[in-house]
Structure formats: structure tokens, C-alpha cells
Design an enzyme around this catalytic site. Structure first.
Site, short mmCIF file in Angstrom:
data_model
loop_
_atom_site.label_atom_id
_atom_site.label_comp_id
_atom_site.label_asym_id
_atom_site.label_seq_id
_atom_site.Cartn_x
_atom_site.Cartn_y
_atom_site.Cartn_z
N GLU A 299 0.87 -1.22 0.12
CA GLU A 299 0.05 0.12 -0.19
C GLU A 299 0.99 1.06 0.05
O GLU A 299 0.51 2.27 -0.74
CB GLU A 299 -0.99 -0.11 1.16
CG GLU A 299 -1.82 1.23 1.23
CD GLU A 299 -2.75 1.41 0.15
OE1 GLU A 299 -2.72 2.60 -0.37
OE2 GLU A 299 -3.54 0.38 -0.35
N ASP A 303 1.03 4.16 -3.03
CA ASP A 303 0.63 5.55 -2.90
C ASP A 303 1.86 6.46 -3.10
O ASP A 303 1.71 7.42 -3.81
CB ASP A 303 0.44 5.99 -1.51
CG ASP A 303 -1.00 5.08 -0.96
OD1 ASP A 303 -1.73 4.66 -1.91
OD2 ASP A 303 -1.37 4.62 0.07
N SER A 517 -7.61 2.28 -3.50
CA SER A 517 -6.36 2.94 -3.01
C SER A 517 -5.45 3.33 -4.17
O SER A 517 -4.38 4.18 -3.86
CB SER A 517 -5.59 2.10 -1.73
OG SER A 517 -5.33 0.78 -2.44
#
Length: 601
Positions: A299, A303, A517
């Protein structure tokens, strides 16, 4: 010029010596029917285990702050862009002096010295560290260790706590008590692969037409890169700057570490000009950023690689927020006892210099978050918006809830004792002061099946989206999903972006990853580019986006009209012409958005 008049409270403890606590009746402040689905009571909490309790004091002037937010975020208002300063927002967030005095006296009566009490910058949060035994005495409750059946996570919580009746209108909430949210990352690497199939690979050099009418490399139908997003969203020609104080922020929680070797390898492959550059690391509440390959976070890598890669050379800031106490194997200690958002918010609100755009890809079902906590965190988001910050949140990966359209195995049950089937909105995406980002897939774009969206059970529908949402609801057949959702609630997502087949570098290898995400940092990067353009033109950043998006901004978005978001044993909502609770108003057309926002005051 800001047409603002703010009253400064003279904080004092003059009332502390006359607060009549003796004889006060303990009354239940907050209770829940039981732990959310999946959690079970494991063991009594050890009395000497330390808890970090956060006490939220009431904010009597928040309605004034909210009114400022509506005015300075509305492009048609004379005060558009006239953001408040840190000092001005703190005055409007501050508790009444009497609240400070009463709570101080209560803490003193339980043996807490003044130097053991930590106040937030606006003095609206009080933090103390106490043994569980003392916390139980103060809150007239009993803590237990609860375990999550699926993940094995354990936390110390209670299902009810009480306060002296005199404190009830001075204190909004105390946590950790009834909060069971896991605030997981909205991502998946393999889970959704069979639900959103990419188009067949295309021969090298072949192009297809993107939503802006420009050619897009056909390979973008099966693999999303930085170049794909710039092509797809019509931003190939725009070059950001590094010297105008514009910044992009990315948040990280739950020991998600952004690996720097992976980032440089990603830059080499997808943005060679950025190779050798780095971001600013900000540690909050003991947050770390372990650089061993074994600790790389999918994650966090996603990002930072896509968020910072798209906006380079605009400076990036990665916030790593801790919340996991040391693990002691011979005791039934929890491995996650605190809620990360309050620490992150408290830190940001205390800073003078904040990135103008911030993306967060974490959240949980709204019903696992006590209303008082959700409301208070949401108020903190409003405070950031009033200071000119654009906050973007992933809308979730469960469609309308749990992400399963099969009625036989759906898991969407209310947690209020009724145990009835209902859609499960996500928080913080459901907060009306943030911009929630749903997901799309393929070219032409359609809604990706897991795109989180629906209607809040906590927050009423804000005025800025009344017309768009009412128009959508009017198109639904009478009785559609009757009783499964709150048609008067804040509707989300607001916008969308690609959310599947993102090619990241993870532990030195190219890896595909998907989830909303992906969509949040991608959309946030284009917002940061828009802020770059406005600042270069001598204008203020965009701040809270939604009033602009729903009034005029939607005309510069690519409307997504196909797809749906199944869940809770239903096919979920449909994407359609105009706003919908699957993709919001759609995906960005950067050049059109740039022209639109540069024409604003």
C-alpha cells in the site's frame, strides 16, 4: 481580505476548585450493542497494562467554523479561497474554558498531575496514559481483550463506559473504548482479479481513443503506468514546478512502509527524471519507515510511487503514523490499541505548513466506528479544509458492502442489535468534508465492480450535492433496495479514477495491484497539479473540493455511465449519466479542469 471576526477565549482554570464532583452520579456516556461481526471477547484486560486515553472536549463554536468552510469553498461566494489561519481555526475548535476546568478537576481527583496531561494545539483533545485498572475506575467499566476471528488481531476495548453526569456536556467522547474499526488499507493484489478482467494485450504501438479524444497507448487497457494516467486524463503536456511551495501529502498507517529502493527502481522504469529524488518523511506517534525489503508495504509503495511519481518535481511528504504498542509475548497484550486518525489529525492541525493536497487510502465500515468518533474526526477534516487543504479518501473496496453479490453468502449485517441486512458505507469516505474517490477500469472506462459507494448512516446529505443526488435517486425504480440504505445520507464517492492493474515495484519486482487505494493517490496527484497551476497564476489552492466539483467542476470530468458495485447480496448501484454512487461525477480531464480552475477567483 478575510471578513472574519473571531473571539479569543481566555483559557483559565478558575472554576476547578468549585466543581462539585462528590455525589455526582455516573451515567452511561456511550455504549454499543456488542463488538462488530468477527470480533469476540478473548480475556480480561490486564489491570496494569497502560492505555493512552484520548478525551475529546466539546467544540461549541464548530458551527461557525463549518460556515466559514462552506463560504470559502464555494466558487460563487465572495470569500472563495479566503482560508483561515491556524490560529483562527484553533479558536473555533477550542473548548469553553469551563470544559477545560471541569475535566482538569476530574483528572486531578483521579491522581493525574498537570504535567501528565497533554493538550492538543487547540486544547480540544486531552491525552493521558493510565493503567487499565485506573481507566476502569474512571469510566466505570471493564475492559477486555477482543480478538478478530479472521485476522487474529487483538485489541483492548469495552462496549460501554460512563462519566459523572456533570461531564457529559463537556466531553464528546473518550477512546479507546467502544471503537472496533480496523482502518485497513483499501487495496488488493489478487482478490479482485477475476472480477475485473483486463482487455487482451495489444500489439506494441497500437493506440486507442481516450475519453478526451486523444490517443492512448492500448497497453493501458491491461497495465496502468504513470504515462497511462497522464495520457488517459489528458495531462501529458503539463509540467509541474518545485519552487512554488506546492506539496502533495500521502498518509501511511499500520506499519505500511514506503521502500526507497523500490521507489527509485519505479522511477527508473516510469519517470527517469525523478530518479534520485526523495520525499520528506514525517513520523507521527512513533511511526516508522523500515527499509528492509521484507518490510516493504504494498500500500505504501503504491501510494508514494504513483502519487509522487505523477507530480514530480512537486515535493512530496509521507506521513507514517504509529499506533501499535510493543508486543510482549507472555501477556495477552493487543497489537493495535489506538485509532490512527486522531494522532494524524492532531499533528497536522498543530502545524503551520501543511501540504495543499493529501491522499489517504485507509478506512473501515462506518458502523464499526462509533458515531461520536466519526463526527469528531470529520470535524477535524473540516478544520483542515478551512485552512485550504484538499483531502481525498479512497471510497472502499466492498461495493455497497462486503463486495459480494451472492445473497447466499453475503455478510452485511447491522451492528445495532437488529442484525438486519443493510448496505455498509465506509468511513472516512462518508465524511461530508472530504472528497471520496471511487474506481474505474479499462478504456473506455467503466465502474470497477469493487468501487465503494453509497449513503452514510451518520452524516446528512450536504447542500452541495443535493441536486445531483436527488436527480440520481429520482431515476431509481420505486422500492429499489428498500430498507438497505439511507437515502437522506451523505452520498459518495464524489469522483473516480482508474483502480486496477497498477504496475508498482514491490520488493524489487514489478507487481500488479488494485483497489480504490490506487484511485485516491492518482486523483490527488491531478488535484496537486491543478493547485500547482493556480499557485503559479497567483491564486489560492483549491482547498475543500466538493462545492466546486458539484457546482461547476463536474463539467470537466469524464462521466462514467457503465458498471455497478455489487455487495450485500445485491448487484449494487448502477453507474449512469450524471452523478452516481459508484463513480461519483467521474474521472479527471486535466486540461479542461485546469482551464476551469484558472478561471475561478
Amino acid at each position: 481580505m478575510k471578513f472574519v471576526t473571531l473571539l479569543v477565549f481566555p483559557f483559565a482554570a478558575a472554576l476547578a476548585s468549585i466543581v462539585p464532583f462528590k455525589g455526582c452520579q455516573q451515567k452511561v456516556k456511550e455504549s454499543i450493542h456488542g463488538p462488530p461481526r468477527g470480533w469476540y471477547k478473548h480475556a480480561p484486560a490486564p489491570k496494569h497494562h497502560m492505555l493512552e486515553l484520548k478525551i475529546a472536549l466539546s467544540q461549541p463554536r464548530f458551527p461557525e467554523l463549518e460556515q466559514h468552510l462552506w463560504e470559502i469553498s464555494d466558487p460563487s461566494h465572495a470569500r472563495y479561497g479566503a482560508y483561515l489561519s491556524k490560529q483562527e481555526t484553533e479558536i473555533l475548535m477550542a473548548p469553553h474554558p469551563e470544559s477545560l476546568a471541569v475535566v482538569s478537576e476530574w483528572l486531578t481527583l483521579h491522581g493525574l498531575a498537570e504535567e501528565e496531561v497533554i493538550h492538543s494545539s487547540a486544547r480540544d483533545w486531552v491525552t493521558i496514559r493510565v493503567p487499565i485498572g485506573l481507566a476502569e475506575e474512571m469510566l466505570d467499566t471493564t475492559y477486555h481483550v477482543y480478538k478478530h476471528a479472521e485476522t487474529g488481531e487483538s485489541i483492548v476495548r469495552t462496549t460501554s463506559y460512563s462519566l459523572p453526569d456533570i461531564l457529559h456536556h463537556h466531553v464528546d467522547l473518550i477512546q479507546p473504548t467502544t471503537m472496533f474499526a480496523r482502518f485497513k488499507a483499501f487495496k488488493s493484489t489478487l482478490h479482485w482479479t477475476n472480477q475485473a478482467q483486463p482487455a487482451a494485450p495489444s500489439p506494441p504501438g497500437k493506440t486507442i481513443t481516450g475519453p478526451a479524444g486523444n490517443p492512448v497507448d492500448a497497453s493501458c487497457n491491461s497495465t496502468i503506468t504513470l504515462s497511462c494516467l497522464r495520457q488517459l486524463y489528458n495531462a501529458e503536456k503539463y509540467k509541474t514546478t518545485a519552487t512554488n511551495c506546492n506539496k502533495l501529502g500521502i498518509t501511511g498507517y499500520l506499519d505500511q512502509y514506503a521502500n526507497n529502493k523500490d521507489l527509485q527502481q519505479f522511477y527508473q522504469a516510469q519517470n527517469p527524471s525523478a530518479y534520485g529524488s526523495n520525499y520528506t518523511l514525517v513520523s507521527i506517534h512513533g511511526g516508522k519507515n523500515n527499509q528492509s525489503y521484507a518490510e516493504a508495504g504494498g500500500e505504501a509503495n503504491l501510494d508514494t510511487q504513483f502519487g509522487f511519481g505523477l507530480v514530480w518535481p512537486t515535493p512530496g511528504t509521507f506521513y507514517t503514523t504509529g499506533g501499535q504498542p510493543p508486543y510482549i509475548p507472555d501477556l495477552p497484550y493487543p497489537n493495535n490499541q489506538n485509532e490512527p486518525y486522531t494522532y494524524w489529525l492532531e499533528h497536522l492541525l498543530s502545524q503551520n505548513d501543511i501540504p495543499q493536497t493529501i491522499s489517504t487510502s485507509y478506512g473501515d465500515n462506518e458502523q464499526t466506528v462509533p458515531y461520536t468518533y466519526a463526527n469528531r474526526v470529520c470535524a477535524g477534516m473540516a478544520s483542515l479544509g478551512a485552512r485550504g487543504v484538499s483531502l481525498l479518501f479512497a471510497s472502499g473496496d466492498g461495493g455497497v458492502g462486503a463486495g459480494n453479490g451472492d445473497p447466499a453468502i453475503q455478510l452485511c449485517k447491522s451492528n445495532d442489535g437488529r442484525n438486519v441486512t443493510e448496505f455498509l458505507p465506509a468511513f472516512p469516505a462518508s465524511c461530508p468534508y472530504v472528497t471520496a474517490v471511487g474506481g474505474t477500469v479499462n478504456i473506455p472506462e467503466t465502474a470497477v465492480s469493487f468501487s465503494g459507494g453509497g449513503f452514510s448512516n451518520y452524516f446528512a446529505r450536504p447542500a452541495y450535492q443535493e441536486a445531483a443526488v436527488s436527480e440520481y435517486l429520482a431515476m431509481l425504480a420505486p422500492g429499489t433496495f428498500k430498507g438497505l440504505y439511507n437515502s437522506t445520507g451523505r452520498a459518495y464517492p464524489d469522483v473516480a479514477a482508474q483502480a486496477e492493474y497498477f504496475s508498482i515495484i514491490y520488493q524489487g519486482q514489478e507487481s500488479p495491484i488494485g483497489g480504490t487505494s490506487c484511485a485516491s493517490p492518482a486523483f490527488a496527484a491531478f488535484v496537486s497539479m491543478l493547485n500547482d497551476a493556480r499557485i503559479n497564476a497567483g491564486k489560492t489552492p483549491l482547498g475543500f473540493l466538493n462545492p466546486m466539483l458539484y457546482s461547476t467542476g463536474y463539467t470537466a470530468l469524464n462521466d462514467i455511465t457503465k458498471g455497478n458495485n455489487p455487495g450485500c447480496g445485491t448487484p449494487g448501484f448502477n453507474a449512469t449519466v450524471g452523478w452516481d454512487p459508484v463513480t461519483g461525477h467521474g474521472t479527471p480531464n486535466f486540461e479542461k479542469l485546469k482551464d476551469l480552475v484558472l478561471a475561478l477567483p
